[in-house]
Design an enzyme around this catalytic site. Structure first.
Site, PDB file in Angstrom:
ATOM      1  N   CYS A  79       0.829  -1.214   0.000  1.00 15.52           N
ATOM      2  CA  CYS A  79       0.000   0.000   0.000  1.00 15.52           C
ATOM      3  C   CYS A  79       0.866   1.269   0.000  1.00 15.52           C
ATOM      4  O   CYS A  79       1.459   1.582  -1.027  1.00 15.52           O
ATOM      5  CB  CYS A  79      -0.998  -0.048   1.152  1.00 15.52           C
ATOM      6  SG  CYS A  79      -2.390   1.053   0.881  1.00 15.52           S
ATOM      7  N   HIS A 175      -3.020  -5.152   1.841  1.00 14.82           N
ATOM      8  CA  HIS A 175      -2.250  -5.334   3.085  1.00 14.82           C
ATOM      9  C   HIS A 175      -2.273  -6.771   3.597  1.00 14.82           C
ATOM     10  O   HIS A 175      -3.024  -7.062   4.540  1.00 14.82           O
ATOM     11  CB  HIS A 175      -2.880  -4.489   4.202  1.00 14.82           C
ATOM     12  CG  HIS A 175      -2.826  -3.025   4.019  1.00 14.82           C
ATOM     13  ND1 HIS A 175      -1.827  -2.247   4.540  1.00 14.82           N
ATOM     14  CD2 HIS A 175      -3.667  -2.182   3.389  1.00 14.82           C
ATOM     15  CE1 HIS A 175      -2.047  -0.988   4.248  1.00 14.82           C
ATOM     16  NE2 HIS A 175      -3.154  -0.911   3.549  1.00 14.82           N
ATOM     17  N   GLU A 177      -0.390  -7.972   5.620  1.00 16.18           N
ATOM     18  CA  GLU A 177       0.048  -7.926   7.025  1.00 16.18           C
ATOM     19  C   GLU A 177      -1.119  -7.783   7.996  1.00 16.18           C
ATOM     20  O   GLU A 177      -0.956  -8.046   9.181  1.00 16.18           O
ATOM     21  CB  GLU A 177       1.074  -6.798   7.241  1.00 16.18           C
ATOM     22  CG  GLU A 177       0.552  -5.361   7.186  1.00 16.18           C
ATOM     23  CD  GLU A 177       0.517  -4.765   5.776  1.00 16.18           C
ATOM     24  OE1 GLU A 177       0.535  -5.532   4.791  1.00 16.18           O
ATOM     25  OE2 GLU A 177       0.463  -3.529   5.674  1.00 16.18           O
TER      26      GLU A 177
HETATM   27  N1  GLN Z   1      -3.555   6.386   1.149  1.00 10.77           N
HETATM   28  C1  GLN Z   1      -2.307   6.092   1.770  1.00 10.77           C
HETATM   29  C2  GLN Z   1      -1.139   6.852   1.158  1.00 10.77           C
HETATM   30  O1  GLN Z   1      -1.263   7.555   0.217  1.00 10.77           O
HETATM   31  C3  GLN Z   1      -1.994   4.624   1.721  1.00 10.77           C
HETATM   32  C4  GLN Z   1      -2.958   3.881   2.590  1.00 10.77           C
HETATM   33  C5  GLN Z   1      -2.439   2.622   3.190  1.00 10.77           C
HETATM   34  O2  GLN Z   1      -1.231   2.328   3.236  1.00 10.77           O
HETATM   35  N2  GLN Z   1      -3.375   1.889   3.709  1.00 10.77           N
HETATM   36  O3  GLN Z   1      -0.081   6.717   1.655  1.00 10.77           O
END
Ligand code: GLN
Length: 195
Positions: A79, A175, A177
């Site tokens: 992410c 994710h 994790e």
């Molecule tokens: N929207 C977040 C960002 O731009 C990422 C979100 C996440 O890691 N769950 O960093």
């Protein structure tokens, strides 16, 4: 094998460490340049890419990490971590930089316009029915020819990659994790770090 480092500036650090513990792979939190010298691979966790970028600058980690990635350090970004690995970031804040290395263009918060968070079963490479958790997740709008797409989702009548691999670099919009499913971490250790 040297332990796997989990970048310990912000985000899902404990969650990644838990998964490695579950599969019996040595891992530890890292945030200093000398700590980064002693790892076999690095996890860039989910969190907030803008905050992570600012902290990477404060801890003087941007250039050392770019160097290590060029030298072939295996890295898995989830992410926000995928955003940090991307060569190009869309919808970033003013001045937002990534570490880069991975030949993709990501759009931050891309799924956020429809739903903030959702979970779906995804086939990721040869892994069937992985419970993919998306939290204000980015998607990938463009991949260079060096990048292998492992999973995609359909939105707005087109397919967007959400899991990719390029050599020693792995990234997912979702994710693993935050689930109890360790198969993608296992894949990273065996197929990306070990290869
Ligand atoms: N929207 C977040 C960002 O731009 C990422 C979100 C996440 O890691 N769950 O960093």
């Amino acid at each position: 094998m040297l332990p796997i480092g989990v970048l310990n500036l912000q985000g899902d650090v404990a969650e990644h460490l838990n998964i490695f513990k579950q599969i019996g792979v040595p891992a530890l939190p890292v945030k200093r340049t000398n700590e980064i010298a002693g790892i076999s691979a690095l996890i860039l966790p989910g969190g907030e890419s803008t905050t992570l970028w600012k902290l990477l600058r404060i801890f003087n980690l941007m250039d050392p990490l770019r160097e290590r990635i060029k030298e072939g350090l295996p890295v898995y970004g989830t992410c926000a971590g995928m955003i940090l690995l991307a060569n190009h970031v869309l919808d970033g804040i003013d001045g937002q930089e990534s570490i880069g290395g991975l030949g993709i263009t990501v759009r931050r918060n891309a799924f956020g316009r429809q739903v903030d968070s959702f979970e779906m079963d995804l086939k990721v490479g040869s892994i069937e029915r992985f419970p993919a958790v998306f939290i204000r997740a980015p998607w990938i709008e463009n991949v260079e020819s060096t990048v292998e797409v492992l999973a995609s989702v359909w939105r707005e009548e087109r397919e967007y990659p959400v899991a990719v691999k390029q050599g020693k670099l792995l990234a997912t919009s979702f994710h693993p994790e935050v689930t109890a499913d360790a198969r993608i971490h296992q894949y990273f250790v065996e197929a990306v770090v070990g290869a």
